[in-house]
Scaffold this active site. Structure first.
Site, PDB file in Angstrom:
ATOM      1  N   GLU A  58       0.787  -1.223   0.000  1.00 16.15           N
ATOM      2  CA  GLU A  58       0.000   0.000   0.000  1.00 16.15           C
ATOM      3  C   GLU A  58       0.824   1.281   0.000  1.00 16.15           C
ATOM      4  O   GLU A  58       0.368   2.304  -0.494  1.00 16.15           O
ATOM      5  CB  GLU A  58      -0.927   0.014   1.224  1.00 16.15           C
ATOM      6  N   SER A  69     -43.560 -28.128  45.118  1.00 13.84           N
ATOM      7  CA  SER A  69     -43.500 -28.190  46.586  1.00 13.84           C
ATOM      8  C   SER A  69     -42.451 -27.276  47.198  1.00 13.84           C
ATOM      9  O   SER A  69     -42.266 -27.291  48.423  1.00 13.84           O
ATOM     10  CB  SER A  69     -43.225 -29.630  47.030  1.00 13.84           C
TER      11      SER A  69
END
Length: 769
Positions: free
Chosen positions: A107, A370
């Site tokens: 680049e 329960s």
């Protein structure tokens, strides 16, 4: 001249892009371009406030939010930014040298020589555009970074304007004067867009290659850099560019099979380049992470312990794997430190076992079964209406409600007769619990549950007597934290899930003495032996108090209990609500509860303690007058202690009409002939006597074991008086009489038919002739 003739965009490069004939033109162009830039700098308002490197780094936000355990270990990452996929900022020294070299070589070859603008590249780009030849492009890494930092300079669907190009050059030169080269390169690698929604080298590396950027190979680095030029290029085009980068680095051998390698990496993005691989971070607490994490980039240290969280998750999955033939898919676990309220484990689902893994089982509302019984008995003991030694009658009972008769049954469909509160709670008998709720009242019990954080949606009258058996919908979180209040001698507080949360504040919700007695019952193996036996998954190596529960049709299965240091709750079932097959609390949730509780204490270096009875609790030797239960040592609230428990003090053993119940409404079936319909009058505590209905004496009829009627005086088993009556519509008063015709009990009830027929009128003798 086209604007790109001066500052060409990124494109394919050619080593011989600038011919010797163009050198003079290039020098002229350089001087002209610099003049234009200087003029614009002073004559336009394009100058931008330059950010500092530290500010850019600090403002960077990952699309992910991270949840850590109490020691700083990563537990979970979740994505909160749907538009971009970013991971945490990566320092330049943590990026593979192969990637850094490939980036600069491809680049911006003169990155370390120029001061923001590569004028040689500018001249080459302009010359190439004049002669329509393809060149590398003039945008340097610094210029590209300028475009990433400023929204006005960011390139979107169309090329940048001429003024934007000039501003980009100006900002690039300012960056070079104020930032170091390594800072420019580091910021660029973290901000540049790659494929689709991927932003930054960290996200690209994790998604495409499943590794940290520090581990990228030369081949992987070439593919990554190739994607900068063409983020959405085809795999063939990406391969071509990557191979060219490798050749420039004298690594042509890496081009072998490069296309298949690139194809495999790019396949980790779906159509339209959407990421389909989410994260390689641990996935230990997704439900709590979604609850706590709110903003992208957030990093939060929770109260969870990674070791406990991982063990609990594994224990849940092991148990469900062993019960695959019992139609169980889902489960949840929560573990809480008693003193601090810190949540140590929050397992919201069984993950791969579940078809609804996103449903948080810790917060989902399910029927309690329960598991509410300890709070019911605690309230009865606290109010001194009962003691742990009180006798309750475990026999058939019919209770009138607004919707009809409520007829509770025990889990095993059997009756135990007279049992103590200790046995009734320890063995989880249903009918004694309902009888206790009749004494306590549903409204008082509802109010106590609300004080313990259950946040029930309806009123006590709505649930009625079924509230004793857990008909209300509750969450595992609320249930477990309420049991934590039992562990803390009745002191209640909320929980804490983040270390940044303030410490919890305790408040008194239950009596300390009553909670101690309940804990003693729930830890008593003998008390639970009538239902569960002496050896089962409720037994642990340390002192624990535990209760199981199963909702109607086996849709929910619970095990919740505590030691002196921890409270653990477990739920198993199906998020869809489908029933399990032959699974009880002891076989479903309890083994998981036992494993987690014992793991917690295996890590604990402190000595475990059995709770000591608080002031106001008396230990007393007791015996039962009729030997209903064996003699034992029992705990009482001061002032309620007894040495001899007499049957006369137990409930529901006096002479009374058992059926019909007061206010009962009976509906006749219009499809059944009236002569075939009967209502059975029953009374308890009496072996002989008579019935009177609406002022008329009825003949008592005995019922033998074979079910045949006799005309002998009634003397049924357990002293029950019975009579079958053919019902007639209307309101009735039924009275129970003894041998001296004294009224012993009275009830009012009503019979309704599909069509009430009036009695035929008596003939009028006066009209006869």
């Amino acid at each position: 001249m086209n604007q790109n003739a001066i500052f060409g965009d990124i494109g394919d490069h050619d080593k011989n892009a600038v011919s010797p004939e163009g050198q003079g033109y290039r020098q002229h162009l350089k001087r002209w371009s610099l003049t234009v830039v200087m003029l614009l700098a002073f004559s336009t308002n394009q100058a931008h406030a330059l950010q500092k490197f530290a500010d850019v780094q600090q403002e960077f936000r990952s699309s992910e939010a991270s949840l850590y355990d109490r020691k700083g270990q990563l537990l979970q990452e979740i994505r909160l930014n749907p538009h971009e996929r970013r991971l945490s900022w990566v320092a330049l020294e943590d990026v593979s040298p192969a990637l850094r070299n490939a980036l600069v070589a491809s680049e911006d070859r003169r990155f370390y020589q120029h001061s923001g603008v590569d004028w040689n590249a500018v001249a080459a780009a302009a010359w190439g555009n004049l002669w329509n030849s393809r060149t590398r492009g003039a945008s340097t890494i610094t210029m590209q970074l300028a475009g990433l930092l400023d929204d006005d300079l960011r390139r979107r669907t169309s090329p940048r304007s001429f003024s934007q190009k000039l501003s980009q050059v100006m900002v690039a030169q300012l960056l070079e004067r104020n930032w170091r080269k390594d800072q420019i390169l580091e910021a660029y690698l973290n901000l540049v867009s790659f494929r689709g929604e991927l932003v930054g080298i960290h996200a690209l590396s994790r998604v495409l290659f499943g590794k940290h950027p520090s581990g990228l190979s030369q081949r992987e680095a070439a593919i990554a850099v190739a994607l900068i030029r063409g983020p959405n290029a085809t795999p063939a085009r990406v391969t071509e560019r990557a191979c060219r980068i490798l050749q420039e680095q004298h690594a042509s051998q890496e081009c072998k099979d490069l296309e298949s390698f690139a194809l495999l990496a790019l396949a980790r993005t779906g159509s339209n380049s959407e990421v389909i691989v989410t994260t390689t971070a641990p996935q230990l607490a997704p439900h709590l992470a979604r609850r706590l994490l709110r903003t992208p980039g957030q990093s939060l240290r929770s109260t969870l312990d990674a070791g406990v969280q991982r063990f609990a998750t594994d224990a849940l999955q092991r148990q469900l794997a062993a019960l695959t033939d019992r139609n169980i898919q889902d489960g949840a676990i929560i573990a809480i430190d008693n003193a601090s309220g810190d949540v140590l484990a929050w397992v919201g689902s069984s993950a791969t076992f579940s078809r609804a893994a996103d449903v948080d089982g810790v917060l989902a509302l399910r029927q309690a079964g329960s598991t509410l019984k300890p709070f019911l008995y605690e309230l009865a003991i606290e109010k001194r209406w009962m003691t742990a030694a009180s006798l309750l009658n475990d026999a058939a009972i019919n209770l009138p409600t607004a919707s009809g008769l409520y007829i509770p049954q025990n889990y095993d469909k059997q009756f135990k007769g007279l049992v103590s509160v200790r046995t009734a709670l320890g063995s989880s008998l249903n009918i004694p619990a309902v009888r206790t709720l009749v004494t306590v009242t549903p409204t008082a019990f509802f109010e106590r549950l609300q004080q313990l954080g259950f946040q029930l949606r309806e009123s006590g009258d709505y649930y009625g007597y079924s509230l004793a058996l857990g008909s209300a919908d509750i969450s595992l979180l609320a249930l477990t934290n309420a049991y934590r209040a039992l562990a803390n001698q009745g002191r209640y507080s909320g929980i804490r899930t983040a270390l940044s949360d303030p410490p919890v504040k305790m408040s008194k919700a239950m009596d300390a003495g009553a909670t101690f007695i309940i804990g003693n019952i729930l830890s008593d193996r003998s008390a639970r032996s009538r239902t569960f036996g002496l050896e089962n998954a409720l037994s642990t190596r340390v002192w624990t108090a535990v209760k199981t529960g199963t909702s109607k049709d086996m849709r929910d299965n619970w095990a919740v209990g505590y030691s002196d240091r921890y409270t653990v709750g477990v739920w198993v079932g199906n998020a869809s609500g489908l029933p399990m097959w032959d699974v009880s609390g002891v076989t479903g949730a309890a083994p998981i509860w036992q494993e987690v509780m014992q793991y917690l204490h295996s890590r604990d270096q402190l000595r475990q303690h059995i709770p000591q009875k608080p002031d106001g609790v008396i230990e007393q030797a007791i015996r039962y007058e009729d030997k209903a239960e064996a003699p034992r040592q029992e705990y009482f609230l001061a002032g309620t202690e007894q040495a001899v428990i007499r049957t006369a003090k137990s409930d529901d053993i006096g002479i009374a009409i058992r059926y019909p119940t007061p206010g009962m409404l009976v509906a006749l079936d219009p499809d059944i002939p009236p002569e075939h319909q009967r209502i059975r009058f029953e009374a308890g505590g009496i072996s002989s006597g008579s019935w009177r209905l609406d002022g008329r004496l009825l003949k008592p009829v005995a019922q033998t074991k074979a079910g045949k009627k006799t005309s002998q005086p009634i003397s049924a088993q357990n002293q029950q008086l019975a009579l079958d009556w053919m019902p007639w519509p209307g309101r009735h008063v039924l009275e129970l009489l003894d041998e001296k015709q004294t009224v012993l009990d009275q009830v009012r009830f009503e019979v309704r038919g599909a069509v009430e027929k009036e009695m035929p009128p008596k003939p009028d003798r006066r009209s006869r002739k």
